[in-house]
Design a protein around this motif. Sequence first.
Motif, short mmCIF file in Angstrom:
data_model
loop_
_atom_site.label_atom_id
_atom_site.label_comp_id
_atom_site.label_asym_id
_atom_site.label_seq_id
_atom_site.Cartn_x
_atom_site.Cartn_y
_atom_site.Cartn_z
N PHE A 95 53.39 35.87 47.75
CA PHE A 95 52.73 35.84 46.44
C PHE A 95 53.56 34.99 45.47
CE2 PHE A 95 50.99 39.96 47.92
CZ PHE A 95 49.66 39.73 47.67
N VAL A 96 52.98 34.01 44.86
CA VAL A 96 53.70 33.22 43.86
C VAL A 96 52.94 33.23 42.53
CG1 VAL A 96 54.49 30.93 43.20
CG2 VAL A 96 54.92 31.77 45.51
N GLN A 97 51.73 32.69 42.55
CA GLN A 97 51.00 32.60 41.29
C GLN A 97 50.58 34.00 40.83
OE1 GLN A 97 50.83 31.25 38.73
NE2 GLN A 97 49.30 29.65 38.63
N THR A 98 50.60 34.23 39.54
CA THR A 98 50.22 35.55 39.02
C THR A 98 49.04 35.41 38.06
OG1 THR A 98 51.77 35.33 37.20
CG2 THR A 98 52.57 36.45 39.17
N GLY A 99 48.33 36.51 37.87
CA GLY A 99 47.27 36.52 36.87
C GLY A 99 45.93 36.06 37.38
N VAL A 100 45.88 35.47 38.57
CA VAL A 100 44.62 34.92 39.07
C VAL A 100 43.71 36.02 39.59
CG1 VAL A 100 43.56 33.28 40.63
CG2 VAL A 100 45.80 32.80 39.69
N PHE A 101 44.26 36.92 40.39
CA PHE A 101 43.46 38.01 40.94
C PHE A 101 42.83 38.84 39.81
CE2 PHE A 101 45.57 38.62 45.38
CZ PHE A 101 45.34 37.29 45.63
N GLU A 102 43.63 39.11 38.79
CA GLU A 102 43.13 39.90 37.66
C GLU A 102 41.94 39.20 37.02
OE1 GLU A 102 46.22 39.39 38.38
OE2 GLU A 102 47.39 41.21 38.13
N SER A 103 41.97 37.87 37.00
CA SER A 103 40.93 37.15 36.26
C SER A 103 39.63 37.05 37.03
CB SER A 103 41.43 35.75 35.87
OG SER A 103 41.56 34.95 37.02
N VAL A 104 39.61 37.46 38.29
CA VAL A 104 38.34 37.49 39.02
C VAL A 104 37.94 38.92 39.40
CG1 VAL A 104 38.49 35.15 39.95
CG2 VAL A 104 39.46 37.04 41.26
N THR A 105 38.65 39.89 38.84
CA THR A 105 38.36 41.29 39.15
C THR A 105 37.96 42.05 37.89
OG1 THR A 105 40.07 41.15 40.84
CG2 THR A 105 39.29 43.35 40.28
N PRO A 106 36.66 42.22 37.66
CA PRO A 106 36.23 42.84 36.41
C PRO A 106 36.38 44.36 36.42
CG PRO A 106 34.32 42.21 37.68
CD PRO A 106 35.52 41.79 38.47
N MET A 107 37.59 44.81 36.76
CA MET A 107 37.88 46.24 36.74
C MET A 107 39.27 46.40 36.13
SD MET A 107 36.62 47.85 40.34
CE MET A 107 37.17 46.78 41.62
#
Lengths: 454, 404
Positions: free
Chosen positions: A383-395
């Motif tokens: 895992f390197v980049q952060t914040g991306v998963f959060e931005s495609v998970t509307p929960m």
Amino acid sequence: MSKTIKLKKGFDIKLAGKAEKQLGDFQRAQTFAIKPADFIGMQRPKVTVNEGDSVKAGTPILFDKAMDSVQFVSPVSGEIVEIKRGDKRKLLEIKILADEVVSYESFEKFTESSLKTIGKETAIAQLCKSGVWPQLIQRPFGIIANPQDSPKSIFISGFDTNPLAPDYAFALKGEEKYFKAGILVLQKLTSGKVHLGLELDAEIAPVFANVQGVQINKFSGPHPAGNVGIHIHHIDPINKGEIVWTISPFGVIQMGKLFLEGKYDASKVIAVTGSEAKKAVYAKTYLGACVDTLVKGNLKQDHIRVVSGNVLTGEKINTDGYLGYYANQITLLPEGDYYEFLGWMKPTSDKLSYHRALGLLSFLTPNKEYVLDTNVRGEERAFVQTGVFESVTPMDILPVYLLKAILAEDFDEMEELGIYEVVEEDLALCEFVDVSKHPVQEIIRKGIDLIQYS
Amino acid sequence: MKFLRDLLDKQKPLFHKGGKLENLFYLYEAGETFLFSPNHTNGIKGAQVKDAIDLKRMMITVVIAMIPCLLFGIYNTGHQHFLATGQTAGLWDDFGPKSLLGLQLVLPIVIVAYAAGGLVEAGFAVVRKHPINEGFLVTGMLIPLIVPATLPLWQVALGTIFAVIIAKEVFGGTGMNILNVAMTARAFLYFAYPAQISGDQVWTYLGDKAPVDGFSGATALAVAYNAGVDEQPVTQALAEHNSVLGDGLFSFYNMFMGWIPGSIGETSTLMALVGALILVATGVASWKIIVSGFAGAYLMGLVMNLFAVNEYMAMSPEYHWVVGGLAFGIVFMATDPVSAAQTETGKWIYGLLIGILTVIIRVTNPAYPEGIMLAVLFMNVFAPLIDYYVVKANKNRRLQRATV
């Protein structure tokens, strides 16, 4: 109290090959198969028929020794031609050669008014023995519901935002009566509410119009706004120890048919989609159909992959493979097993990306429909980049922390971070956008298995 | 391309299991995947198509974003030499010779940093059997930009090797490290060999030429600090500094542009902002960290003003943005996704604290004129703590929902 939820996070994967709203004139499949692997949570499958037996649509062929009241039945009438087993005699497929005309097992029939008065036990018994029961899925874990449980609510998503997903308004046309009857049955199964999630600002599909006895909630936003897991999270979230059931509109209709017509009807309209399909149209078929009649002669080229389901959560099958039990579409994609010279830095506008890093130009053309192949597009990394998963998970969930907790097999952490609220499909977009190419859905299932079986 | 592909395919069996060079598989793989994106396809279950991004592309985006700083640094290195030795006064006079001298000084540092770090990386990849980490593309470029052009090359090599091993590989490679690798290299050099990376003798390359009479090699930070000690308004001290070389050498404009002595790539706030623009537009770096970092420095500058007991504390806060390496550090160091806070709320706090700490260290600490290096390293260590509380808040929301 119906609710309106506006979601912003997520991403629509726009692909070429959307099905036109017409029924294609495909030949009906010759063979059909039930694959135990489609039933998540099935522990000890036991076959109750032998090769050579003849069955009707609705004849039990399989059950799970861990939950023996629920029967899994043949989708069509015909002859059992093969019981395919793999290593260690693991049951892979039960294949049925179908009759020309399907004949049905008969079950008890009800009228719409008598349906209202039947008891919970009667309903459950009929659902279990007729083979309709496996349409009910339990959250947490995304497994087949247990008839002995009483869920706090039942959720139905009335729209599918997955890539190239079928339009329910077209696929479920003419089934209004059965959907309403199915809802009547569902109401008996829960002490709470039955929720129907619909798309905000969209025309209500006839099948969902004037449905009584459900709470209608409206959602807007990009995929995964249509996922039932997202609906649950925002309407009636699952806490530890609670149980919610979900069912697809197709499942509700199958229920309605069972009670009104007294038969197990596995016919469904699926979408034949994908950039490599000559005719991307809808097709009338049955659960578990062999896809060869839909695929052969309908391909633009030979080097392709057939996906049962959509490109985010689907499964690769052979050109003569079988439609998944819960699949509403097949997707035909170009296979991506090629090398690409300097592929990691070449500017590209014909590959889709959620990101905008150097040379990824797809963000400039948000409405373009892309032809994507099955190449991984890179290598697996930490895992390197952060914040991306959060931005495609509307929960309100932190996917990376949840995934790390699963990888570390930290049970308390998994629970606290919301493992009960997700199944694979809810985080499927994370797998698509991941810079480091993790098998996100596989990890999620591993976490669910850890929690469920220990 | 076909020729290259054939060549690679022919050599492949050598490096695979059972081949003669099986131990060097990851070196082969690094070369192969550099030239050709692999032909892997997605698994049977799960996402059947994938986003076009990969880590290589992300990292090269960061390298590209640093190029303005590098080019500026090369020219400025030459320019400072010509200025200090009295050869030219105008900014764009002698463009060719200045660039050439800059190249002569900077290029070896870049090459040595890449070579030394690359060797360590390759060594670890072979021994530990993991793929070569693309993160080094970035580290190898960052290190040259945060050291003075006069730094001996063996120190560049040593600092890089130390950082790659101690800050990264012992933790398991890119993605596992706690500290920013490039900042660790600089901190190591700073404490191990202070004579070559601090003071006022190292920032301008003089060569065998004598400087102009009255020349001082101090950086703007040192001038500002000394102004505080000497009870002289900082802006006045900056204006009068090195007046033998021309007027307004340390004017706000000049410092913003970066025509001042300092580490190679960090003098220009403008170029750091160009880099920031690239990083934010491409979505590679978090704009939250950048914005809150600058805001933190400004706020702390204001607080210092309120309680000013000396002239440095009374310095107008916007000066903190342009002196020293604050801008470069916030844009390229603080935003390193691995060592920064990883939650979105955490990023605001993390950036803000870096800005605040930098100014505190600058103004109140007599030993270290520049604060950004220690502020970033310090906050790297604290980032997991910030995240811990943000994650805990998330867990609490879930828990509260259950009990209501």
